[in-house]
Design an enzyme around this catalytic site. Structure first.
Site, mmCIF file in Angstrom:
data_model
loop_
_atom_site.group_PDB
_atom_site.id
_atom_site.type_symbol
_atom_site.label_atom_id
_atom_site.label_comp_id
_atom_site.label_asym_id
_atom_site.label_seq_id
_atom_site.Cartn_x
_atom_site.Cartn_y
_atom_site.Cartn_z
ATOM 1 N N HIS A 133 0.810 -1.221 0.000
ATOM 2 C CA HIS A 133 0.000 0.000 0.000
ATOM 3 C C HIS A 133 0.848 1.277 0.000
ATOM 4 O O HIS A 133 0.740 2.087 -0.928
ATOM 5 C CB HIS A 133 -1.001 -0.043 1.157
ATOM 6 C CG HIS A 133 -1.666 1.258 1.450
ATOM 7 N ND1 HIS A 133 -2.488 1.887 0.535
ATOM 8 C CD2 HIS A 133 -1.629 2.071 2.542
ATOM 9 C CE1 HIS A 133 -2.929 3.025 1.059
ATOM 10 N NE2 HIS A 133 -2.421 3.152 2.277
ATOM 11 N N HIS A 146 3.735 6.754 5.606
ATOM 12 C CA HIS A 146 2.539 7.478 6.064
ATOM 13 C C HIS A 146 1.671 6.722 7.065
ATOM 14 O O HIS A 146 0.941 7.319 7.835
ATOM 15 C CB HIS A 146 1.709 7.966 4.882
ATOM 16 C CG HIS A 146 0.798 6.937 4.280
ATOM 17 N ND1 HIS A 146 1.190 6.126 3.257
ATOM 18 C CD2 HIS A 146 -0.479 6.589 4.559
ATOM 19 C CE1 HIS A 146 0.194 5.329 2.922
ATOM 20 N NE2 HIS A 146 -0.832 5.570 3.697
ATOM 21 N N ASP A 147 1.707 5.389 7.080
ATOM 22 C CA ASP A 147 0.861 4.652 8.021
ATOM 23 C C ASP A 147 1.628 4.108 9.221
ATOM 24 O O ASP A 147 1.056 3.406 10.047
ATOM 25 C CB ASP A 147 0.162 3.490 7.298
ATOM 26 C CG ASP A 147 -1.085 3.953 6.546
ATOM 27 O OD1 ASP A 147 -1.718 4.927 7.001
ATOM 28 O OD2 ASP A 147 -1.409 3.347 5.505
ATOM 29 N N GLU A 181 0.505 5.560 12.767
ATOM 30 C CA GLU A 181 -0.871 5.150 13.036
ATOM 31 C C GLU A 181 -0.975 3.645 13.344
ATOM 32 O O GLU A 181 -1.621 3.241 14.289
ATOM 33 C CB GLU A 181 -1.741 5.489 11.816
ATOM 34 C CG GLU A 181 -3.185 5.064 11.937
ATOM 35 C CD GLU A 181 -3.998 6.043 12.774
ATOM 36 O OE1 GLU A 181 -3.586 7.205 12.859
ATOM 37 O OE2 GLU A 181 -5.028 5.622 13.329
ATOM 38 N N ASP A 182 -0.330 2.842 12.535
ATOM 39 C CA ASP A 182 -0.595 1.401 12.588
ATOM 40 C C ASP A 182 0.518 0.542 13.187
ATOM 41 O O ASP A 182 0.366 -0.669 13.288
ATOM 42 C CB ASP A 182 -0.864 0.876 11.160
ATOM 43 C CG ASP A 182 -2.120 1.473 10.572
ATOM 44 O OD1 ASP A 182 -2.975 1.927 11.358
ATOM 45 O OD2 ASP A 182 -2.260 1.497 9.336
ATOM 46 N N ASP A 239 -3.041 8.538 -0.988
ATOM 47 C CA ASP A 239 -3.444 7.457 -0.079
ATOM 48 C C ASP A 239 -4.898 7.081 -0.353
ATOM 49 O O ASP A 239 -5.257 5.918 -0.547
ATOM 50 C CB ASP A 239 -3.268 7.972 1.361
ATOM 51 C CG ASP A 239 -3.693 6.962 2.406
ATOM 52 O OD1 ASP A 239 -3.590 5.748 2.132
ATOM 53 O OD2 ASP A 239 -4.111 7.391 3.501
HETATM 54 MN MN MN Z 1 -2.793 4.600 4.015
#
Ligand code: MN
Length: 742
Positions: free
Chosen positions: A48, A72-73, A76-77, A139
């Protein structure tokens, strides 16, 4: 699938001095952090961020942005932190990644304040560095491209959010190809039937137009090169969603749209734009009023291009856009295009001392004004969004945000909340005030829909609403309501026909007879009976195959079990013997179809030659395709139906005290022919608050006038009072009821 080395190669291609090590480090870090995580499609999660980064290389963005896209993630993840990223990749990349983390969800169903806060964070992050928005959009684009792998319930929310927030934002900063793709993907999810219909039709059109497109492209190219202009000629087809929007806003069919195909001429210099224009206009006839010069006067978002329409070689309209490569890049990539021209390549905006371009400057100004110490809700209200000029944002009483096109009404709002809410909508409160349903909604309005179960949306709403969803739902509901009316009538007709045959009707009986009637379901069969397209006797025979009509069909088979009277030869009414039995009469009265007037739930009209008013004994006559016509029982017109007993229906009034409908009645007044007579009569009628619908006069002999008044009255008492008062006037000879043409 995009691979790490391909990504790096792409960046090197447009930016040879790019920091390869940074890109590789970001990739490895993201891959390690996401570890075993999987996407909804089962692929490793790292695919992704790689694809998001790849989308950004199409915009030729710098390696910081590409690295941020890869990361970018992570915050967050995974267990990655801002601090760690700052340490490894520098604060700028850390800022970008954190900015992206904060605005994870711009959820349309969360609380008003939360939404406002989210949106504010997004806008502030963007105003600080527009690259946050570019990564966010990329995204979203990748998530939309892979939407089919996401669970169905989430798909709808993501698509709505894309259509209402991300696509307009992309458009706002001039990234039109991004906006178009986002809209297209969201459209496919939100309105699959329309998407399917348009793409199928387009595929058909493409075949037909393919030849024409080649022919025109070649002609354009030849003409221009003969004049020494280097030009790239491309043809393009509108996307399904923009066709859909045009069809909706102009209420036309796809075939009626003239601008599905267009041509683009891309030349080297501004001067060549005008030379090319001159050649086009001298070769083909231009369509007046379609010429626009956005080269000398750019649009606010920096869009520049020359638009014109000419009558092409086979007499068809051809839309043309003429622009330079740079104008083209700005048109397609908006804000992102400015980064393309930052390094060395002369930029129009740089020449104007504006390195970012107008689109972004405007966005930034708006945000700066908005961000000045207002509370989140106030912020959202202002945000109003200046950003979404063609939309209004309204709220449900619970704070859910509903985005609508400008000009939308509370009816559109109700349908946007839910089709059931729209269908049962009878009124509304806007910001706590009761307001008409036709009111145009404004940004920030809180709309409460007043509902009633008994409601069916009036067909006239179709022309009031602006959203396609509302229009389609109203059309469907209107069709359904009419069908229900006929089905209700069909039930009554069958009940009566069965009881005449000594049987009793049940829906189960009808269901069992469906195959013999070649009908799909009970409701369809009932509606067909109600419309008169399926004779009740056919249903009877299908339900009871050995049923034989007992009555001699040759003799006038008159209605014999109604509670209405039957006309004797003398013209007098007499009661049918059975009706002396009070219990039986009550029962029959109950079986009779209740009539509420022309506005009720049955297809009812009144005999045009002297109608019936409440209080009159009445009978209904079924007319296929029309419905029930109500006659007063004494009407001489009824004799024409003597030979069609199956058309007679038991009906009774069902009028409550508050009924506001008036009913048609005709009276004949014979009066002395002298000045002032008509005024006297009119005074009586007006004094009793009756309406005169029509008046026919003819002189009867020398001294008398013969007048037919079509009145509208409440009921038979009202009518009798008027006739009594008329008869009491000295100028009036007689006033009597007319019940039909004898
Ligand atoms: Mn994303």
């Amino acid at each position: 699938m995009m691979r790490q080395y391909e990504l790096v190669e792409r960046v090197i291609q447009y930016k040879p001095d790019a920091d390869e090590a940074l890109l590789n480090k970001a990739y490895v870090y993201a891959m390690q952090k996401h570890g075993e995580q999987k996407r909804a499609d089962g692929k490793p999660y790292i695919t992704h961020p790689l694809e998001v980064a790849a989308i950004l290389t199409d915009l030729r963005l710098d390696e910081e942005t590409i690295a941020a896209a890869l990361l970018h993630d992570t915050i967050e993840d995974t267990d990655a932190t801002r601090k760690e990223i700052d340490g490894l990749f520098g604060e700028r990349i850390g800022f970008l990644v954190e900015g992206l983390t904060k605005l994870k969800r711009l959820d349309l169903v969360s609380k008003k304040a939360e939404q406002a806060e989210n949106l504010r964070r997004l806008l502030l992050a963007i105003s600080d560095d527009v690259r946050v928005l570019l990564v966010k959009l990329a995204d979203r684009l990748h998530n939309m491209r892979t939407l089919q792998h996401v669970p169905a319930d989430k798909r709808q929310r993501i698509a709505t959010e894309t259509m209402e927030i991300y696509a307009p934002l992309a458009g706002r900063i001039g990234m039109h190809s991004m906006r178009e793709e986002l809209e297209e993907l969201a459209f496919r999810q939100l309105n699959p039937e329309a998407y399917e219909m348009i793409t199928t039709k387009l595929a058909g059109l493409s075949e037909i137009h393919g030849k024409m497109v080649t022919q025109i492209s070649k002609a354009l190219h030849d003409k221009l090169s003969r004049e020494g202009i280097r030009a790239k000629v491309t043809s393009r087809r509108k996307r399904a969603f923009s066709i859909f929007r045009k069809m909706e806003s102009r209420s036309v069919s796809l075939e009626q749209l003239s601008d599905i195909f267009g041509f683009r001429i891309i030349v080297d210099t501004v001067e060549d734009c005008y030379r090319a224009l001159g050649i086009v206009h001298t070769t083909w006839k231009m369509v007046p009023s379609r010429f626009k010069d956005f080269v000398s006067t750019p649009r606010q978002n920096d869009y520049r291009s020359i638009h014109t329409t000419v009558i092409g070689p086979s007499r068809q309209r051809v839309e043309l856009q003429i622009r330079t490569q740079q104008m083209h890049d700005v048109a397609e990539y908006g804000v992102a295009a400015h980064t393309l021209y930052k390094d060395g390549v002369p930029s129009v905006d740089a020449a104007n001392g504006n390195a970012e371009g107008n689109a972004f400057t405007t966005l930034r100004k708006t945000i700066a004004q908005l961000a000045e110490g207002v509370n989140p809700e106030e912020f959202l209200e202002h945000t109003k969004l200046e950003l979404f000029l063609d939309q209004v944002f309204c709220f449900t009483p619970k704070g859910r945000i509903i985005a609508l096109p400008r000009g939308a009404t509370p009816i559109d709002f109700a349908y946007a909340v839910h089709t059931d809410v729209g269908n049962s909508c009878v009124g509304c409160k806007i910001n706590g005030q009761i307001m008409p349903l036709m009111t145009k909604l404004e940004n920030g309005d809180e709309v409460e829909i007043v509902r009633s179960k008994a409601q069916t949306p009036p067909a006239a709403w179709e022309s009031v609403v602006v959203t396609g969803k509302a229009r389609a739902a109203i059309r469907r509901a209107t069709r359904e309501a009419i069908r229900r009316q006929y089905a209700g009538l069909g039930t009554r007709i069958l009940e009566r026909a069965f009881s005449r045959a000594g049987k009793s009707y049940t829906p189960e009986l009808l269901a069992s007879a469906l195959p013999r009637l070649a009908r799909e379901n009970v409701d369809d069969a009932l509606a067909d009976v109600g419309r008169g397209e399926l004779p009740s006797v056919d249903v009877l025979r299908a339900a009871f195959p050995d049923y034989k009509e007992e009555r001699a069909t040759g003799a006038a088979a008159k209605p014999d079990d109604g509670w209405f009277g039957m006309k004797a030869a003398s013209g007098m009414l007499f009661r049918i013997p059975g009706l002396r039995n009070r219990a039986k009469r009550k029962e029959l009265e109950k079986a009779a179809i209740p009539i509420r007037g022309a506005g009720g739930d049955l297809p009812v009209r009144f005999s045009p030659n002297g109608g019936a008013v409440p209080g009159d004994r009445i009978v209904g006559i079924m007319t296929p395709g029309v419905g029930i016509t109500i006659y007063p029982i004494q009407s001489p017109e009824l004799s024409q139906f003597d030979d069609a007993p199956e058309r007679w229906l038991d009906v009774r009034w069902d009028i409550d005290e508050n009924n506001s409908e008036r009913f048609p009645a005709r009276i004949r007044v014979v009066a002395i022919n002298e000045p002032g007579t008509l005024a006297t009569i009119a005074e009586v009628i007006a004094g009793n608050e009756a309406n005169v619908q029509n008046l026919v006069m003819n002189r009867s002999g020398h001294d008398f006038m013969n007048m037919l008044f079509d009145l509208e009255v409440w009921d038979v008492n009202h009518l009798n009072r008027i006739m009594r008062q008329l008869a009491g006037k000295s100028v009036v000879n007689s006033a009597e009821r007319v019940l039909g043409n004898p």
